[in-house]
Motif scaffolding. Structure first.
Motif, mmCIF file in Angstrom:
data_model
loop_
_atom_site.group_PDB
_atom_site.id
_atom_site.type_symbol
_atom_site.label_atom_id
_atom_site.label_comp_id
_atom_site.label_asym_id
_atom_site.label_seq_id
_atom_site.Cartn_x
_atom_site.Cartn_y
_atom_site.Cartn_z
ATOM 1 N N HIS A 147 52.365 9.246 58.938
ATOM 2 C CA HIS A 147 53.357 9.930 59.763
ATOM 3 C C HIS A 147 54.300 8.913 60.411
ATOM 4 O O HIS A 147 55.522 9.093 60.424
ATOM 5 N N ALA A 148 53.715 7.836 60.923
ATOM 6 C CA ALA A 148 54.533 6.806 61.577
ATOM 7 C C ALA A 148 55.454 6.105 60.586
ATOM 8 O O ALA A 148 56.521 5.612 60.965
ATOM 9 N N GLY A 149 55.051 6.065 59.303
ATOM 10 C CA GLY A 149 55.840 5.367 58.302
ATOM 11 C C GLY A 149 56.825 6.248 57.552
ATOM 12 O O GLY A 149 57.493 5.761 56.631
ATOM 13 N N MET A 150 56.941 7.510 57.942
ATOM 14 C CA MET A 150 57.854 8.417 57.256
ATOM 15 C C MET A 150 59.174 8.530 57.997
ATOM 16 O O MET A 150 59.225 8.401 59.223
ATOM 17 N N ARG A 151 60.219 8.754 57.244
ATOM 18 C CA ARG A 151 61.506 9.022 57.864
ATOM 19 C C ARG A 151 61.465 10.386 58.555
ATOM 20 O O ARG A 151 60.759 11.302 58.108
ATOM 21 N N PRO A 152 62.216 10.583 59.632
ATOM 22 C CA PRO A 152 62.306 11.907 60.249
ATOM 23 C C PRO A 152 62.741 12.941 59.207
ATOM 24 O O PRO A 152 63.666 12.703 58.430
ATOM 25 N N GLY A 153 62.042 14.062 59.177
ATOM 26 C CA GLY A 153 62.319 15.078 58.178
ATOM 27 C C GLY A 153 61.572 14.877 56.877
ATOM 28 O O GLY A 153 61.650 15.723 55.978
ATOM 29 N N GLY A 154 60.841 13.771 56.766
ATOM 30 C CA GLY A 154 60.068 13.502 55.555
ATOM 31 C C GLY A 154 58.959 14.521 55.359
ATOM 32 O O GLY A 154 58.514 15.183 56.306
ATOM 33 N N LEU A 155 58.502 14.640 54.134
ATOM 34 C CA LEU A 155 57.526 15.668 53.781
ATOM 35 C C LEU A 155 56.295 15.031 53.166
ATOM 36 O O LEU A 155 56.391 14.070 52.399
ATOM 37 N N LEU A 156 55.131 15.596 53.492
ATOM 38 C CA LEU A 156 53.870 15.215 52.863
ATOM 39 C C LEU A 156 53.290 16.433 52.170
ATOM 40 O O LEU A 156 53.174 17.505 52.778
ATOM 41 N N ALA A 157 52.925 16.273 50.894
ATOM 42 C CA ALA A 157 52.248 17.324 50.135
ATOM 43 C C ALA A 157 50.803 16.893 49.894
ATOM 44 O O ALA A 157 50.561 15.820 49.334
ATOM 45 N N VAL A 158 49.875 17.714 50.327
ATOM 46 C CA VAL A 158 48.450 17.471 50.102
ATOM 47 C C VAL A 158 47.968 18.498 49.085
ATOM 48 O O VAL A 158 48.098 19.702 49.302
ATOM 49 N N VAL A 159 47.418 18.015 47.983
ATOM 50 C CA VAL A 159 47.014 18.883 46.873
ATOM 51 C C VAL A 159 45.513 18.724 46.655
ATOM 52 O O VAL A 159 45.007 17.596 46.578
ATOM 53 N N GLU A 160 44.814 19.831 46.554
ATOM 54 C CA GLU A 160 43.385 19.824 46.247
ATOM 55 C C GLU A 160 43.102 20.837 45.142
ATOM 56 O O GLU A 160 43.835 21.812 44.974
ATOM 57 N N MET A 161 42.018 20.614 44.390
ATOM 58 C CA MET A 161 41.534 21.649 43.499
ATOM 59 C C MET A 161 40.954 22.774 44.343
ATOM 60 O O MET A 161 40.131 22.518 45.226
ATOM 61 N N ASP A 162 41.357 24.025 44.102
ATOM 62 C CA ASP A 162 40.761 25.099 44.887
ATOM 63 C C ASP A 162 39.334 25.369 44.436
ATOM 64 O O ASP A 162 38.540 25.933 45.182
ATOM 65 N N ALA A 163 38.979 24.941 43.233
ATOM 66 C CA ALA A 163 37.613 25.012 42.721
ATOM 67 C C ALA A 163 37.542 24.125 41.491
ATOM 68 O O ALA A 163 38.577 23.778 40.898
ATOM 69 N N LEU A 164 36.350 23.738 41.096
ATOM 70 C CA LEU A 164 36.196 22.987 39.863
ATOM 71 C C LEU A 164 36.653 23.849 38.685
ATOM 72 O O LEU A 164 36.481 25.070 38.700
ATOM 73 N N PRO A 165 37.229 23.247 37.661
ATOM 74 C CA PRO A 165 37.713 24.041 36.527
ATOM 75 C C PRO A 165 36.554 24.690 35.785
ATOM 76 O O PRO A 165 35.446 24.155 35.741
ATOM 77 N N ARG A 166 36.830 25.847 35.204
ATOM 78 C CA ARG A 166 35.811 26.571 34.434
ATOM 79 C C ARG A 166 36.303 26.780 33.019
ATOM 80 O O ARG A 166 37.483 27.033 32.784
ATOM 81 N N PHE A 167 35.358 26.681 32.080
ATOM 82 C CA PHE A 167 35.696 26.734 30.665
ATOM 83 C C PHE A 167 34.871 27.749 29.873
ATOM 84 O O PHE A 167 35.311 28.200 28.821
ATOM 85 N N LEU A 168 33.672 28.065 30.329
ATOM 86 C CA LEU A 168 32.728 28.825 29.522
ATOM 87 C C LEU A 168 32.748 30.305 29.854
ATOM 88 O O LEU A 168 32.924 30.690 31.019
ATOM 89 N N PRO A 169 32.521 31.170 28.854
ATOM 90 C CA PRO A 169 32.315 32.590 29.155
ATOM 91 C C PRO A 169 30.988 32.774 29.886
ATOM 92 O O PRO A 169 30.131 31.885 29.875
ATOM 93 N N GLU A 170 30.825 33.906 30.530
ATOM 94 C CA GLU A 170 29.591 34.173 31.274
ATOM 95 C C GLU A 170 28.376 34.082 30.361
ATOM 96 O O GLU A 170 27.350 33.517 30.728
ATOM 97 N N ASP A 171 28.479 34.628 29.175
ATOM 98 C CA ASP A 171 27.375 34.601 28.208
ATOM 99 C C ASP A 171 27.823 33.764 27.011
ATOM 100 O O ASP A 171 28.727 34.157 26.273
ATOM 101 N N ILE A 172 27.212 32.610 26.818
ATOM 102 C CA ILE A 172 27.618 31.720 25.732
ATOM 103 C C ILE A 172 26.779 31.934 24.474
ATOM 104 O O ILE A 172 26.937 31.199 23.495
#
Length: 285
Positions: A147-172
């Motif tokens: 925050h201290a190192g950003m210009r006034p009006g600068g933006l920070l984007a924080v990105v997270e996985m909302d969940a681990l990725p899923r690949f398999l059908p319920e019944d394989i």
């Protein structure tokens, strides 16, 4: 993006389960970025809507192999992108890939452990932290320093996985239904992809929350390469699952990971890709 401690476990305080397999992790990260490219572009486009003007300096915190850095460089063609990571090997790979894509003069790398101190990178217009903040021992300190190192009006984007990725059908077709769901429950108990709601942390550091949004994809048929991504993802999770998953589930998982098995994840035609991101955009007043 992947079943390791985070999608970009490159700046963190906590050990990465695959920290001695840098090449394997790099390939996994690049596969994920390739397959989820439309989703990630949608995320960056949404972030860009909150940016004031054309940013001059964009900083990628925990850049990993640089898929985010390259995406940011293409989305903001007048910006200099500074890719920060603690891994010299991943930064070397990042420079090579950026050069191959004609971005060598637009992407600068800085090797630094963000748990030590915020590096000297100049005034920041846009910060991008994709699955890296939750890897830090003291993320609140870093947020204050950023925050201290950003210009006034600068933006920070924080990105997270909302969940681990899923690949398999319920019944394989082998074993009990719900294998992947049980794997994810075990990984959640092991604190994989654990992160706080960042809104209060951003505000306590002095930022003003500008927006929060979830992005998701569910695809069948799956994009090319999804089988390889699923295979590397499940194999990377195996050590964390070995002592916690039921014995019958472990046998099925080993069957899925056997390259020569007809039911292996590499050869299945019933995969379903489900992945998502949650994003916070916060502005320095």
């Amino acid at each position: 993006m992947t079943p390791h401690a985070s999608s970009h476990p490159t700046t963190g305080h906590h050990p990465d389960p695959g920290q001695h397999d840098d090449d394997g992790l790099a390939e996994l990260l690049e596969l994920e970025a390739e397959i989820l490219a439309p989703l990630l572009e949608e995320v960056v486009d949404w972030v860009a809507q909150h940016v004031d003007g054309a940013p001059r300096t964009v900083v990628d915190l925990g850049a990993g192999t640089g898929s985010g850095s390259r995406l940011l460089a293409r989305r903001f063609p007048s910006a200099q992108v500074v890719a920060i990571d603690r891994s010299a090997a991943r930064l070397e790979r990042l420079r090579a890939t950026a050069g191959a894509q004609g971005l060598a003069d637009r992407v600068r790398t800085v090797q630094a452990d963000l748990d030590s101190a915020w590096p000297e990178v100049g005034a920041v217009d846009l910060g991008w932290a994709a699955s890296s903040l939750h890897e830090l021992a003291a993320p609140d300190r870093l947020l204050r320093e950023l925050h201290a190192g950003m210009r006034p009006g600068g933006l920070l984007a924080v990105v997270e996985m909302d969940a681990l990725p899923r690949f398999l059908p319920e019944d394989i077709g082998v074993g009990r239904p719900g294998l992947e769901r049980r794997c994810h429950e075990v990984l959640a108990q092991a604190r994989w992809n654990a992160f706080p709601g960042w809104g209060p942390h951003l505000e306590e550091a002095g930022f003003r929350l500008a927006g929060r949004r979830r992005f998701g994809v569910e695809a069948r048929p799956v994009p090319p390469g999804t089988g390889r991504w699923a295979h590397r993802t499940l194999r990377r999770a195996l050590p964390a699952l070995a002592d916690r998953l039921a014995a019958d589930d472990l046998l099925v998982l080993e069957h899925l990971l056997a390259d020569d098995s007809p039911g292996a994840v590499l050869h299945r035609d019933d995969l379903v890709l489900r992945a998502g991101r949650i994003v916070w955009a916060a502005r320095r007043a």
